[in-house]
Design a protein around this motif. Structure first.
Motif, PDB file in Angstrom:
ATOM      1  N   GLU A   1      18.530  96.574  49.318  1.00 55.22           N
ATOM      2  CA  GLU A   1      17.208  96.969  49.551  1.00 55.22           C
ATOM      3  C   GLU A   1      16.174  96.171  49.806  1.00 55.22           C
ATOM      4  O   GLU A   1      15.240  96.304  50.247  1.00 55.22           O
ATOM      5  CB  GLU A   1      17.178  97.535  47.912  1.00 55.22           C
ATOM      6  CG  GLU A   1      15.751  98.343  47.664  1.00 55.22           C
ATOM      7  CD  GLU A   1      15.596  99.054  46.390  1.00 55.22           C
ATOM      8  OE1 GLU A   1      14.709  99.652  46.084  1.00 55.22           O
ATOM      9  OE2 GLU A   1      16.382  98.610  45.324  1.00 55.22           O
ATOM     10  N   LEU A   2      16.202  94.731  49.241  1.00 56.63           N
ATOM     11  CA  LEU A   2      15.319  93.894  49.825  1.00 56.63           C
ATOM     12  C   LEU A   2      15.262  93.604  51.194  1.00 56.63           C
ATOM     13  O   LEU A   2      14.345  93.760  51.786  1.00 56.63           O
ATOM     14  CB  LEU A   2      15.642  92.437  49.025  1.00 56.63           C
ATOM     15  CG  LEU A   2      15.512  92.431  47.414  1.00 56.63           C
ATOM     16  CD1 LEU A   2      16.133  91.176  46.902  1.00 56.63           C
ATOM     17  CD2 LEU A   2      13.747  92.340  47.174  1.00 56.63           C
ATOM     18  N   LEU A   3      16.517  93.355  51.782  1.00 55.67           N
ATOM     19  CA  LEU A   3      16.653  93.270  53.308  1.00 55.67           C
ATOM     20  C   LEU A   3      16.187  94.351  54.005  1.00 55.67           C
ATOM     21  O   LEU A   3      15.436  94.354  55.014  1.00 55.67           O
ATOM     22  CB  LEU A   3      18.096  92.782  53.676  1.00 55.67           C
ATOM     23  CG  LEU A   3      18.650  91.483  52.961  1.00 55.67           C
ATOM     24  CD1 LEU A   3      20.064  91.493  53.337  1.00 55.67           C
ATOM     25  CD2 LEU A   3      17.795  90.241  53.425  1.00 55.67           C
ATOM     26  N   PHE A   4      16.592  95.745  53.314  1.00 61.82           N
ATOM     27  CA  PHE A   4      16.151  96.813  54.137  1.00 61.82           C
ATOM     28  C   PHE A   4      14.929  97.168  54.426  1.00 61.82           C
ATOM     29  O   PHE A   4      14.420  97.680  55.203  1.00 61.82           O
ATOM     30  CB  PHE A   4      16.981  98.001  53.539  1.00 61.82           C
ATOM     31  CG  PHE A   4      17.507  99.240  54.389  1.00 61.82           C
ATOM     32  CD1 PHE A   4      18.989  98.766  54.902  1.00 61.82           C
ATOM     33  CD2 PHE A   4      16.959 100.128  54.780  1.00 61.82           C
ATOM     34  CE1 PHE A   4      19.478  99.990  55.765  1.00 61.82           C
ATOM     35  CE2 PHE A   4      17.465 101.213  55.635  1.00 61.82           C
ATOM     36  CZ  PHE A   4      18.610 101.128  55.971  1.00 61.82           C
ATOM     37  N   ASN A   5      14.208  96.921  53.286  1.00 60.19           N
ATOM     38  CA  ASN A   5      12.605  97.128  53.027  1.00 60.19           C
ATOM     39  C   ASN A   5      11.873  96.015  54.144  1.00 60.19           C
ATOM     40  O   ASN A   5      10.628  96.177  54.177  1.00 60.19           O
ATOM     41  CB  ASN A   5      12.105  97.186  51.995  1.00 60.19           C
ATOM     42  CG  ASN A   5      12.539  98.183  51.017  1.00 60.19           C
ATOM     43  OD1 ASN A   5      12.485  99.269  51.464  1.00 60.19           O
ATOM     44  ND2 ASN A   5      12.783  98.098  49.686  1.00 60.19           N
ATOM     45  N   ALA A   6      12.637  94.996  54.707  1.00 64.58           N
ATOM     46  CA  ALA A   6      11.678  94.079  55.204  1.00 64.58           C
ATOM     47  C   ALA A   6      12.613  93.415  56.219  1.00 64.58           C
ATOM     48  O   ALA A   6      13.029  92.237  56.563  1.00 64.58           O
ATOM     49  CB  ALA A   6      11.158  93.014  54.447  1.00 64.58           C
ATOM     50  N   PRO A   7      13.151  94.328  57.475  1.00 64.63           N
ATOM     51  CA  PRO A   7      13.968  93.990  58.480  1.00 64.63           C
ATOM     52  C   PRO A   7      13.106  92.980  59.220  1.00 64.63           C
ATOM     53  O   PRO A   7      12.093  93.081  59.529  1.00 64.63           O
ATOM     54  CB  PRO A   7      14.325  95.226  59.216  1.00 64.63           C
ATOM     55  CG  PRO A   7      13.253  95.911  58.735  1.00 64.63           C
ATOM     56  CD  PRO A   7      12.710  95.659  57.285  1.00 64.63           C
ATOM     57  N   GLY A   8      13.766  91.872  59.612  1.00 66.71           N
ATOM     58  CA  GLY A   8      13.238  90.802  60.401  1.00 66.71           C
ATOM     59  C   GLY A   8      12.598  89.624  59.818  1.00 66.71           C
ATOM     60  O   GLY A   8      12.244  88.620  60.356  1.00 66.71           O
TER      61      GLY A   8
ATOM     62  N   LYS B   1      22.972  93.464  61.390  1.00 68.65           N
ATOM     63  CA  LYS B   1      23.463  92.034  61.342  1.00 68.65           C
ATOM     64  C   LYS B   1      22.702  91.383  60.229  1.00 68.65           C
ATOM     65  O   LYS B   1      21.469  91.227  60.246  1.00 68.65           O
ATOM     66  CB  LYS B   1      23.683  91.408  62.329  1.00 68.65           C
ATOM     67  CG  LYS B   1      24.414  92.288  63.418  1.00 68.65           C
ATOM     68  CD  LYS B   1      25.876  92.586  63.255  1.00 68.65           C
ATOM     69  CE  LYS B   1      26.394  93.528  64.389  1.00 68.65           C
ATOM     70  NZ  LYS B   1      27.892  93.939  64.088  1.00 68.65           N
ATOM     71  N   ILE B   2      23.328  90.574  59.081  1.00 69.95           N
ATOM     72  CA  ILE B   2      22.786  89.587  58.481  1.00 69.95           C
ATOM     73  C   ILE B   2      22.707  88.205  59.077  1.00 69.95           C
ATOM     74  O   ILE B   2      23.895  87.860  59.136  1.00 69.95           O
ATOM     75  CB  ILE B   2      23.121  89.731  56.921  1.00 69.95           C
ATOM     76  CG1 ILE B   2      22.897  90.966  56.321  1.00 69.95           C
ATOM     77  CG2 ILE B   2      22.389  88.641  55.948  1.00 69.95           C
ATOM     78  CD1 ILE B   2      23.396  91.355  54.821  1.00 69.95           C
ATOM     79  N   THR B   3      21.862  87.790  59.485  1.00 67.29           N
ATOM     80  CA  THR B   3      21.913  86.746  60.495  1.00 67.29           C
ATOM     81  C   THR B   3      21.432  85.249  59.397  1.00 67.29           C
ATOM     82  O   THR B   3      20.434  85.523  58.521  1.00 67.29           O
ATOM     83  CB  THR B   3      21.025  86.644  61.618  1.00 67.29           C
ATOM     84  OG1 THR B   3      19.565  86.961  61.182  1.00 67.29           O
ATOM     85  CG2 THR B   3      21.402  87.365  62.354  1.00 67.29           C
ATOM     86  N   THR B   4      22.025  84.229  59.496  1.00 71.50           N
ATOM     87  CA  THR B   4      21.546  82.982  58.809  1.00 71.50           C
ATOM     88  C   THR B   4      20.850  82.244  59.513  1.00 71.50           C
ATOM     89  O   THR B   4      21.076  81.909  60.636  1.00 71.50           O
ATOM     90  CB  THR B   4      23.000  82.238  58.334  1.00 71.50           C
ATOM     91  OG1 THR B   4      23.933  83.255  57.623  1.00 71.50           O
ATOM     92  CG2 THR B   4      22.891  80.869  57.581  1.00 71.50           C
TER      93      THR B   4
ATOM     94  N   LEU C   1      16.487  78.061  56.238  1.00 70.58           N
ATOM     95  CA  LEU C   1      15.597  78.786  55.898  1.00 70.58           C
ATOM     96  C   LEU C   1      15.952  80.025  55.003  1.00 70.58           C
ATOM     97  O   LEU C   1      15.280  80.257  53.898  1.00 70.58           O
ATOM     98  CB  LEU C   1      14.971  79.430  57.257  1.00 70.58           C
ATOM     99  CG  LEU C   1      14.207  78.150  58.250  1.00 70.58           C
ATOM    100  CD1 LEU C   1      13.978  79.221  59.602  1.00 70.58           C
ATOM    101  CD2 LEU C   1      12.909  77.796  57.548  1.00 70.58           C
ATOM    102  N   GLY C   2      17.147  80.737  55.412  1.00 66.83           N
ATOM    103  CA  GLY C   2      17.458  81.796  54.522  1.00 66.83           C
ATOM    104  C   GLY C   2      18.067  82.742  55.414  1.00 66.83           C
ATOM    105  O   GLY C   2      18.779  82.526  56.423  1.00 66.83           O
ATOM    106  N   TYR C   3      18.054  84.079  55.066  1.00 70.29           N
ATOM    107  CA  TYR C   3      18.879  85.068  55.750  1.00 70.29           C
ATOM    108  C   TYR C   3      17.913  86.346  56.103  1.00 70.29           C
ATOM    109  O   TYR C   3      16.842  86.557  55.692  1.00 70.29           O
ATOM    110  CB  TYR C   3      19.835  85.965  54.771  1.00 70.29           C
ATOM    111  CG  TYR C   3      20.763  84.927  54.200  1.00 70.29           C
ATOM    112  CD1 TYR C   3      21.778  84.498  54.979  1.00 70.29           C
ATOM    113  CD2 TYR C   3      20.664  84.126  52.977  1.00 70.29           C
ATOM    114  CE1 TYR C   3      23.040  83.683  54.412  1.00 70.29           C
ATOM    115  CE2 TYR C   3      21.839  83.382  52.427  1.00 70.29           C
ATOM    116  CZ  TYR C   3      22.793  83.011  53.226  1.00 70.29           C
ATOM    117  OH  TYR C   3      23.559  82.180  52.699  1.00 70.29           O
ATOM    118  N   ARG C   4      18.255  86.934  57.298  1.00 65.16           N
ATOM    119  CA  ARG C   4      17.331  87.983  57.728  1.00 65.16           C
ATOM    120  C   ARG C   4      18.185  89.257  58.391  1.00 65.16           C
ATOM    121  O   ARG C   4      19.081  89.001  58.661  1.00 65.16           O
ATOM    122  CB  ARG C   4      16.640  87.394  58.980  1.00 65.16           C
ATOM    123  CG  ARG C   4      15.507  88.491  59.524  1.00 65.16           C
ATOM    124  CD  ARG C   4      14.794  87.651  60.541  1.00 65.16           C
ATOM    125  NE  ARG C   4      15.600  87.483  61.879  1.00 65.16           N
ATOM    126  CZ  ARG C   4      15.031  86.906  63.183  1.00 65.16           C
ATOM    127  NH1 ARG C   4      13.866  86.303  62.986  1.00 65.16           N
ATOM    128  NH2 ARG C   4      16.010  86.829  64.033  1.00 65.16           N
TER     129      ARG C   4
END
Length: 221
Positions: A159-166, A207-210, A214-217
């Motif tokens: 949900e966190l990632l989905f709400n802020a792609p990129g 895709k979840i990129t590293t 910095l972190g994940y996107r």
């Protein structure tokens, strides 16, 4: 989602926390205004549930301080006061909604969902990116037309990632959002959940990129 509950009644606080945990939310509990200020100024919350009658003062003072500091975290007031004038004063101070005690937990959950939808600027329940759809309310994820089962924290991470792609999310920020202060976890726990999500998303356009250091996107083809 990560919530802050400000409530001095231990039985009610436990009931609310237990119910929110069952729904997969992370929740911190403050018993008074002083602790609530500490939590709110150091944590990152999606929603605050605020009692009014607290041991060290009136919860409305916390609400006023919160809004005076230009903090836009939604606040739902939990109140035993049923007078229209009391409810109006709380809304005028910046409360997003209120629930009158005693309340049904289903109603509280529904009001939480409604406030969060308004905060996101949308009334829709199902989110879609490419060939992945996500209903955060029902906890249903569909990848390439196939429904997959995710554990609660996997759902909240998605949900966190989905709400802020990129957007790049640092590991520590994900730890703060997925776990409460009472849970002693390391950033390695995030790596475990990221690995699980990647496996679930295999074959999709997401895709979840590293990004090292910095972190994940969340990206898509």
């Amino acid at each position: 989602m990560k919530f802050l509950l400000v409530e001095d009644n231990p039985d009610l606080a436990k009931a609310v926390c237990d119910r929110m945990h069952l729904d997969g939310h992370t929740i911190d509990h403050a018993e008074n205004i002083s602790d609530a200020i500490g939590f709110s100024e150091t944590g990152d919350y999606d929603l605050i549930l605020l009692d009014i009658m607290l041991p060290d003062g009136d919860g409305r003072s916390f609400l006023k301080r919160h809004r005076d500091q230009k903090r836009d975290t939604p606040v739902i007031v939990l109140t035993a006061r049923s007078q229209v004038s009391d409810r109006i004063s709380m809304l005028d101070l910046g409360a997003d909604d209120y629930v009158t005690k005693p309340f049904d937990h289903e109603e509280l959950q529904a009001r939480c969902r409604a406030v969060l939808r308004r905060k996101a600027g949308t009334a829709q329940s199902v989110l879609q990116i490419k060939d992945v759809s996500f209903n955060p309310v029902a906890g249903v994820v569909t990848v390439c037309g196939k429904t997959i089962n995710l554990r609660n924290r996997e759902l909240r991470l998605l949900e966190l990632l989905f709400n802020a792609p990129g957007q790049i999310f640092p590991k520590q920020k994900l730890v703060d959002r997925l776990f409460s202060y009472e849970e002693d976890v390391s950033e390695n726990a995030v790596e475990v959940y990221i690995a699980r999500l990647r496996k679930h998303l295999e074959g999709s356009a997401l895709k979840i990129t590293t990004h090292r250091g910095l972190g994940y996107r969340l990206d898509h083809d």
